[in-house]
Design a protein around this motif. Structure first.
Motif, short mmCIF file in Angstrom:
data_model
loop_
_atom_site.label_atom_id
_atom_site.label_comp_id
_atom_site.label_asym_id
_atom_site.label_seq_id
_atom_site.Cartn_x
_atom_site.Cartn_y
_atom_site.Cartn_z
N TYR A 1 0.81 -1.22 0.00
CA TYR A 1 0.00 0.00 0.00
C TYR A 1 0.84 1.26 0.00
O TYR A 1 0.46 2.28 -0.59
N PHE B 1 0.07 3.90 -2.92
CA PHE B 1 -0.37 5.27 -2.62
C PHE B 1 0.60 6.30 -3.21
O PHE B 1 0.17 7.42 -3.54
N GLY C 1 -1.38 9.16 -5.13
CA GLY C 1 -1.65 10.11 -4.05
C GLY C 1 -1.44 11.56 -4.45
O GLY C 1 -1.75 11.98 -5.56
N TYR D 1 2.64 5.89 4.01
CA TYR D 1 2.85 6.71 2.81
C TYR D 1 3.35 8.10 3.17
O TYR D 1 4.32 8.61 2.59
N PHE E 1 -7.10 6.66 -2.15
CA PHE E 1 -6.67 5.81 -1.05
C PHE E 1 -7.79 4.87 -0.61
O PHE E 1 -7.57 3.68 -0.36
#
Length: 459
Positions: A72, A76, A80, A236, A310
């Protein structure tokens, strides 16, 4: 300075927004990232669950519970704040100079504080041409992956063998047929304008998106994905800077070469995709944001969409990972092609009849996202080529650009499928990266000047 800057109005004094906040966000999300969500919300976490830089360096084992957090963290990174910052930068520059300074809504206007009247000549034409090329390439990637997943969805519903190749990806004929359907509908929608066709489609696909997300919230691995979401965002944010600046090169070692290969296929590919997509998404964001404050623009164009990404990655991709971790999927999702992994997740979760019904909903959602992105792109290319004229009086120009975009994507699909599109996107956006950097300098210069001028006036 910052509170005053956030209150800057993108338009004439007292001018009200054209669209409601729901329609605004729906169009932002639909045009900017909707298609990618349906493809990559499952595919990317699942891929990084199997391999990512932490796995390559031996820090965690592939396809293990310990690898969920790294999967993840890297997912991200690609979806992101960095991606949306590219779009917001271009969009804010165009909205500011067009609505607050009265300049045409076209890319060259964003460079006015640096180059002034020189932009009315060959320099301005070069900037707009570079922007059109980048837009065509960025949209080609998005539509290319979208029609591939659209064809995979039709295959999941009908089981028509001619639509799926032996490698688990749709056949060339299936993708070309899907492309013609999507672009035909997109061109018709573009001719109706932003306030009708695009707005209506965006509201529809936002509603269907929330329905699909609600399905995974209720019937997916709810506790697992909430944990993945919260911890993933934390990881992240903590690692954002080092992940963003590190560059791996081929050093002749197995680890170094593997890291460079992974980064080239994922992070660098995304850097190029963001930049190529920025003139399209940025100009579209500017087109629908008149009357908003600078603070509203940044919140709606950068923060909220990133958080929505997300959530999608956690709930959809997290459910797929959970099914594989528990042995329920038995590699059915992991071994599927990138365009089929969402449908395989549905197949594992539901009975055949319910999986088919859900696939129909996803295909409809895909179609609305594809049409929204493609018709928005046609309008934006037409606007840039018309020196900022956003009116729809030139319908023949819209048809021309719609046909040209269809031809480019079709040629790339025939030439080498999605691999050919990936190769082109790495090289094509380089010229626009310079334009985007200059737009950032230009915007800061203009806003600082306006802030100082406002303070002097108040004093």
């Amino acid at each position: 300075v910052w509170p005053a800057t956030g209150r800057i109005h993108l338009g004439k004094p007292g001018e009200k927004p054209e669209f409601s906040r729901f329609s605004l966000f729906s169009m932002m999300f639909g045009a900017g990232i909707g298609i990618g969500m349906l493809t990559y919300a499952t595919a990317e976490p699942i891929f990084h669950f199997g391999n990512n830089p932490d796995v390559i360096r031996g820090l965690v084992a592939a396809e293990s519970a310990e690898n969920v957090r790294p999967a993840y963290k890297w997912s991200f990174l690609h979806w992101g704040f960095s991606a949306w910052a590219c779009y917001a930068l271009v969009g804010l520059a165009l909205a500011f100079f067009s609505y607050s300074r009265g300049l045409p809504l076209t890319i060259r206007s964003g460079l006015t504080p640096l180059f002034g009247k020189a932009l009315s000549g060959p320099l301005g034409h070069v900037v707009d041409i570079v922007s059109v090329i980048a837009t065509i390439l960025g949209v080609s990637v998005t539509i290319g992956y979208g029609v591939s997943q659209f064809a995979s969805g039709i295959f999941n519903i009908t089981g028509a063998s001619w639509m799926m190749g032996g490698d688990g990806n749709p056949t060339e004929v299936a993708m070309l047929l899907a492309l013609v359907i999507v672009m035909g509908a997109s061109t018709l929608s573009a001719m109706s304008g932003v306030g009708r066709g695009i707005k209506w489609l965006s509201n529809v696909n936002m509603g269907l998106s929330l329905f699909l997300l609600g399905f995974f919230t209720l019937f997916g691995a709810t506790l697992f994905v909430f944990k993945a979401l919260l911890i993933g965002i934390w990881d992240y944010l903590v690692a954002l800077v080092p992940m963003s600046v590190i560059v791996w090169t081929n050093d002749g070692t197995a680890t170094g070469d593997a890291l460079a290969g992974w980064q080239g296929g994922w992070t660098i590919f995304y850097w190029a995709w963001w930049i190529a997509f920025a003139p399209f998404v940025g100009l579209f964001l500017a087109r629908i944001s008149r009357g908003r404050s600078l603070r509203e623009f940044v919140l709606g164009a950068m923060i909220v969409p990133a958080v929505m990404c997300f959530v999608w990655f956690a709930f959809v991709g997290g459910t797929a990972i959970h099914l594989e971790l528990n042995g329920v999927a038995n590699r059915q999702i992991l071994d599927a092609g990138i365009s089929s992994q969402l449908f395989e997740t549905i197949n594992v979760m539901l009975s055949p009849a319910l999986a088919t019904a859900m696939s129909v909903i996803i295909v409809i959602l895909l179609l609305t996202f594809l049409v929204t992105s493609a018709d928005s792109a046609v309008l934006i290319i037409n606007t840039i080529a018309a020196a900022g004229d956003a009116s729809q009086k030139g319908s023949h120009h819209i048809i021309l650009w719609g046909s040209a975009l269809t031809l480019v994507i079709g040629v790339l699909l025939v030439a080498g499928g999605l691999a050919a599109i990936n190769t082109v996107i790495i090289i094509g956006p380089l010229p626009f990266s310079l334009v985007m950097a200059l737009m950032g300098v230009s915007l800061v210069k203009a806003i600082v000047r306006d802030t100082i001028r406002a303070k002097d006036t108040e004093g």
